[in-house]
Design an enzyme around this catalytic site. Sequence first.
Site, PDB file in Angstrom:
ATOM      1  N   PRO A   2      31.850  33.751  37.531  1.00 52.88           N
ATOM      2  CA  PRO A   2      30.738  33.409  36.625  1.00 52.88           C
ATOM      3  C   PRO A   2      31.290  32.956  35.278  1.00 52.88           C
ATOM      4  O   PRO A   2      32.165  33.609  34.718  1.00 52.88           O
ATOM      5  CB  PRO A   2      29.982  34.735  36.494  1.00 52.88           C
ATOM      6  CG  PRO A   2      30.367  35.534  37.693  1.00 52.88           C
ATOM      7  CD  PRO A   2      31.775  35.127  38.017  1.00 52.88           C
ATOM      8  N   GLU A   3      30.805  31.825  34.787  1.00 51.25           N
ATOM      9  CA  GLU A   3      31.298  31.290  33.524  1.00 51.25           C
ATOM     10  C   GLU A   3      30.459  31.835  32.358  1.00 51.25           C
ATOM     11  O   GLU A   3      29.479  32.552  32.580  1.00 51.25           O
ATOM     12  CB  GLU A   3      31.278  29.749  33.593  1.00 51.25           C
ATOM     13  CG  GLU A   3      32.153  29.263  34.733  1.00 51.25           C
ATOM     14  CD  GLU A   3      32.296  27.748  34.839  1.00 51.25           C
ATOM     15  OE1 GLU A   3      32.216  27.048  33.828  1.00 51.25           O
ATOM     16  OE2 GLU A   3      32.515  27.277  35.970  1.00 51.25           O
ATOM     17  N   LYS A  50      34.005  35.188  29.423  1.00 50.40           N
ATOM     18  CA  LYS A  50      33.555  35.578  30.765  1.00 50.40           C
ATOM     19  C   LYS A  50      33.536  37.100  30.924  1.00 50.40           C
ATOM     20  O   LYS A  50      33.459  37.606  32.029  1.00 50.40           O
ATOM     21  CB  LYS A  50      34.500  34.984  31.814  1.00 50.40           C
ATOM     22  CG  LYS A  50      34.578  33.471  31.796  1.00 50.40           C
ATOM     23  CD  LYS A  50      35.639  33.013  32.764  1.00 50.40           C
ATOM     24  CE  LYS A  50      35.880  31.533  32.658  1.00 50.40           C
ATOM     25  NZ  LYS A  50      37.026  31.112  33.466  1.00 50.40           N
ATOM     26  N   ARG A 306      43.455  24.810  40.245  1.00 47.32           N
ATOM     27  CA  ARG A 306      42.009  24.875  40.447  1.00 47.32           C
ATOM     28  C   ARG A 306      41.508  23.551  41.015  1.00 47.32           C
ATOM     29  O   ARG A 306      41.956  22.476  40.602  1.00 47.32           O
ATOM     30  CB  ARG A 306      41.281  25.166  39.119  1.00 47.32           C
ATOM     31  CG  ARG A 306      41.708  26.444  38.424  1.00 47.32           C
ATOM     32  CD  ARG A 306      41.373  27.681  39.230  1.00 47.32           C
ATOM     33  NE  ARG A 306      39.950  27.771  39.548  1.00 47.32           N
ATOM     34  CZ  ARG A 306      39.039  28.331  38.736  1.00 47.32           C
ATOM     35  NH1 ARG A 306      39.403  28.838  37.590  1.00 47.32           N
ATOM     36  NH2 ARG A 306      37.765  28.377  39.088  1.00 47.32           N
TER      37      ARG A 306
END
Length: 319
Positions: A2-3, A50, A306
């Site tokens: 979750p950002e 975060k 990523r």
Amino acid sequence: MPEGPSVKKFSLLASPFVGQVVAKVGGSSKRINLQNLKELRFQDCQVHGKNLFLAFGSDEREIVMSQHPERGQEETALEEVMGTGRDGITLSKIKGQEPKLPSTDNQQQEAQESNYLEPAEDPWKWLHFHFWLFGSIRANEFARARSANKRGDWKDPVPRLVLHFDGGGFLAFYNCRMAWCSGPTIKPTCDILSVQFHQGQALEALCQPRPVCCILLDQRYFSGLGNIIKNEILYMAKIHPLSQGSHLKLENVESLLNHALRFSSNWLHNKLQGKRLHYQIYMKEVCPLGHRVLKESLGPPRGLKRLTWWCPECQFLYT
Ligand SMILES: [Zn+2]
């Protein structure tokens, strides 16, 4: 993971319980002794990038929301994002917590004095939450199974922690790591959703001789910025993810930073209204202009790679 905007929403779910006492504790976590939370008062809730931090402790410290300097800034930031101000619906009203106003001069003086009375030792214990890839928080409801498992059972997710409060409500925490700490250590100056975010420092960071896709995910400069935000803002600013920061023009860097701040606050705004975000490039096969999108795992030579999506037609490589 979750950002920033998601974790900010989690904090909005938890904030209405600030001031209540933990009446019962449940959950599957073995990492901390959950029963240590019992009978402690939930004193504060802060989000940094975060990371979510909840404070528990005795009543020695004043918790009047309107007099808490850090909370004041947080509220202002959220009000800005939600398009409400001092004359509109304030966060404390949304949370169902009216600021306590002293009614007489005497009481006012007492309240002001208590503002400056800090105990020698912080009586609060801070619990640090990290939400892995799919962590979440629910208020007054449990998560339900969305599909059957391999055996065909519909098994609901098991919360890591459940806090039942003396007011009758509860918070359930899923897929998160918890650890006690001495308090939030992340500076709000690098938090993309904080009113104290330092834009000059961010611009300087973006000019480093590193691929810009790596700089954006560096939490020392862009706390709260994650993979989705990275992909979307690089597309919006028309910059190839492997462009070197040191080769970008000042106008490119400023445009990228503006997109980062606007996209993050729009995302939070949408979340608070229960709307889903529409992605332009993240996990897409074609860009909005119909070009074929490329996908590759990018990152520093020895660091975490990523998945990155970009359009070779729309995004320019600065080398
Ligand atoms: Zn394109």
